[in-house]
Design a protein around this motif. Structure first.
Motif, PDB file in Angstrom:
ATOM      1  N   LEU A  68      -3.496  14.458  17.717  1.00  0.00           N
ATOM      2  CA  LEU A  68      -3.111  15.562  16.320  1.00  0.00           C
ATOM      3  C   LEU A  68      -4.054  15.773  15.605  1.00  0.00           C
ATOM      4  CD1 LEU A  68       0.823  13.980  15.001  1.00  0.00           C
ATOM      5  CD2 LEU A  68      -0.213  16.385  16.762  1.00  0.00           C
ATOM      6  N   PHE A  69      -5.234  15.173  15.671  1.00  0.00           N
ATOM      7  CA  PHE A  69      -6.234  15.822  15.513  1.00  0.00           C
ATOM      8  C   PHE A  69      -7.369  16.405  16.179  1.00  0.00           C
ATOM      9  CE2 PHE A  69      -4.143  13.608  12.581  1.00  0.00           C
ATOM     10  CZ  PHE A  69      -3.977  13.370  11.284  1.00  0.00           C
ATOM     11  N   GLY A  70      -7.212  16.949  17.816  1.00  0.00           N
ATOM     12  CA  GLY A  70      -7.806  17.050  18.256  1.00  0.00           C
ATOM     13  C   GLY A  70      -8.329  16.264  19.721  1.00  0.00           C
ATOM     14  N   GLU A  71      -8.342  15.283  20.023  1.00  0.00           N
ATOM     15  CA  GLU A  71      -8.624  14.598  21.039  1.00  0.00           C
ATOM     16  C   GLU A  71      -7.829  15.521  21.853  1.00  0.00           C
ATOM     17  OE1 GLU A  71      -7.792   9.951  22.191  1.00  0.00           O
ATOM     18  OE2 GLU A  71      -9.138  10.011  20.840  1.00  0.00           O
ATOM     19  N   LYS A  72      -8.650  15.027  23.694  1.00  0.00           N
ATOM     20  CA  LYS A  72      -7.715  15.675  24.396  1.00  0.00           C
ATOM     21  C   LYS A  72      -5.789  14.592  24.756  1.00  0.00           C
ATOM     22  CE  LYS A  72      -8.565  15.885  29.884  1.00  0.00           C
ATOM     23  NZ  LYS A  72      -9.146  15.731  30.734  1.00  0.00           N
TER      24      LYS A  72
END
Length: 443
Positions: A341-345
């Motif tokens: 949710l915070f940008g990790e793949k």
């Protein structure tokens, strides 16, 4: 009922008291008896649903602490009592289960108990840990199936006085509900649970029954019946029914109960339930729902008291309880999923987990054939999902580096979506800018 004291002779009661488990006990002598050596005890779990929930976890953890201190716990699943229904803590009559449903529930709950109690043998073990063989599972249907109604009334019913049964909190509360009342079926439940204690005392040497505080009347009935039939002293101990600092019943979320079964409450949703606990509850829940050592818990409590907690305590609580219920591998997966949710793949998920993570994100269903046939361009998808108003806007955003598939930036304005872009069996996640997500499901 005796008052809880601050110090006990027995190690297990000292630990239970510090962790906040002790609510009621029938005899002060219990402490002395536990300090003499291993005691056999039991806790009952009725299969009224296909899964236990977080509220049941208090009793499971209590049983596990006795186990870790060298005592011999029995986990009873109520194949007989599950057909009747316990009125304790209920304002309405339970729906009676058919035998097929009951059997399925028994198997599911039995597996959950074995998994959690088994995990308790290895999590945060001290060097002098004494727990040995796996916790034994027993089913009261095994001894009740041979009883006739007449025999049960003669051998068990004669030891109970109706006026005393009516005085029990679980019965009295239901009688005060004039419209609902209580059926004879549920009224008889107390006798059946009392006989469970007598049977386990005579056949397993069981001397202690534990359970939630709503079981006090049933537990004391078993203590009394065993004394009348055998003359032996047995004991009862109850755990508090847990609520959060704002008065909400533990194990309840906005969507209902928080179950231990990953199919009913996903591991991700389970993890998030603990992450979302307030500071005021974290210390108490670390004591109740984890096996962490006292020193570590008190360090985390001190961090909260000093106003220095920035979510680390909730993260530790969520990790410990999720690992206990779902295993370390599954816990690591949901922690990784949380970072998505915070940008990790976004990758390596199944549909259920992806839906749990992005439950609040808008979604669109698209025919699967368009994906397989290479008929859906990325710019078209951005427009169809409403992430962009036109293909021109979508193109400009992509050229500016603001378009992502599963959190990976896309630079090709002619990109056509294919099955290799799926993050799970049937879904992928589009992102426009930093925070605008949209789930696309291919059906």
């Amino acid at each position: 009922m005796t008052q809880q004291t601050t110090e006990f002779q027995s190690d297990v009661l000292n630990e239970l008291a510090w962790r906040g488990f002790i609510y009621q006990q029938t005899h002060e002598e219990l402490d002395e008896e536990l300090s003499k050596g291993p005691m056999t005890l039991y806790c009952g779990f009725d299969p009224t649903a296909s899964s236990l929930h977080v509220g049941n976890l208090v009793s499971i953890m209590g049983l596990a602490h006795f186990y870790r201190h060298g005592h011999r716990p029995l986990a009873l699943v109520g194949g007989a009592t599950g057909l009747i229904g316990d009125p304790s803590g209920r304002s309405t009559e339970r729906n009676l289960l058919d035998e097929a449903t009951l059997q399925a529930n028994l198997e599911s709950i039995g597996a959950q108990l074995e998994r959690v109690l088994g995990a308790s043998r290895t999590m945060h073990r001290s060097e002098d840990a004494k727990a040995g063989e796996p916790v034994a599972m027993v089913n009261n249907a095994d001894w009740f199936k041979e009883w006739s109604f007449i025999d049960f009334l003669r051998e068990v019913g004669k030891h109970f006085r109706v006026n005393q049964m009516l005085a029990k909190d679980s019965v009295r509360a239901r009688l005060e509900e004039r419209e609902q009342g209580i059926s004879y079926t549920e009224f008889s439940y107390m006798l059946i649970q009392a006989y469970d204690f007598l049977h386990l005392n005579q056949n397993e040497g069981c001397r202690l029954q534990v359970g939630g505080s709503d079981q006090w009347g049933n537990i004391t009935a078993g203590v009394d019946l065993t004394r009348r039939r055998t003359g032996e002293s047995t004991f009862g101990l109850t755990f508090p029914l847990i609520t959060s600092a704002d008065g909400k019943k533990i194990g309840k979320s906005l969507g209902g109960a928080v179950y231990l079964d990953g199919e009913m409450t996903s591991a991700y949703a389970f993890y998030q339930y603990w992450i979302n606990q307030g500071d005021a509850d974290c210390g108490r829940f670390l004591r109740l729902f984890t096996f962490m050592p006292r020193e570590e818990i008190e360090e985390l409590e001190a961090k909260i008291d000093a106003g220095e907690n920035r979510g680390e305590v909730q993260q530790r609580l969520a990790r410990e309880v999720t690992t206990l219920i779902h295993g370390e591998e599954e816990c690591e997966k949901v922690i990784r999923a949380s970072r998505m949710l915070f940008g990790e793949k976004i990758e390596g998920l199944n549909d259920r987990d992806l839906q749990s993570i992005f439950a609040e994100v808008p979604s669109t269903e698209v025919e699967r054939g368009r994906l397989v046939g290479g008929e859906l361009g990325l710019l078209d998808a951005l427009v169809e999902t409403g992430l962009q108003k036109s293909k021109g806007q979508a193109r400009r955003l992509l050229e500016q580096g603001g378009v992502y598939i599963n959190n990976e930036r896309v630079e090709d304005v002619n990109k056509v979506l294919g099955e290799e872009d799926l993050a799970s069996e049937s879904m992928l996640v589009l992102r426009a800018g930093k925070k605008r997500y949209h789930v696309v499901r291919f059906v």
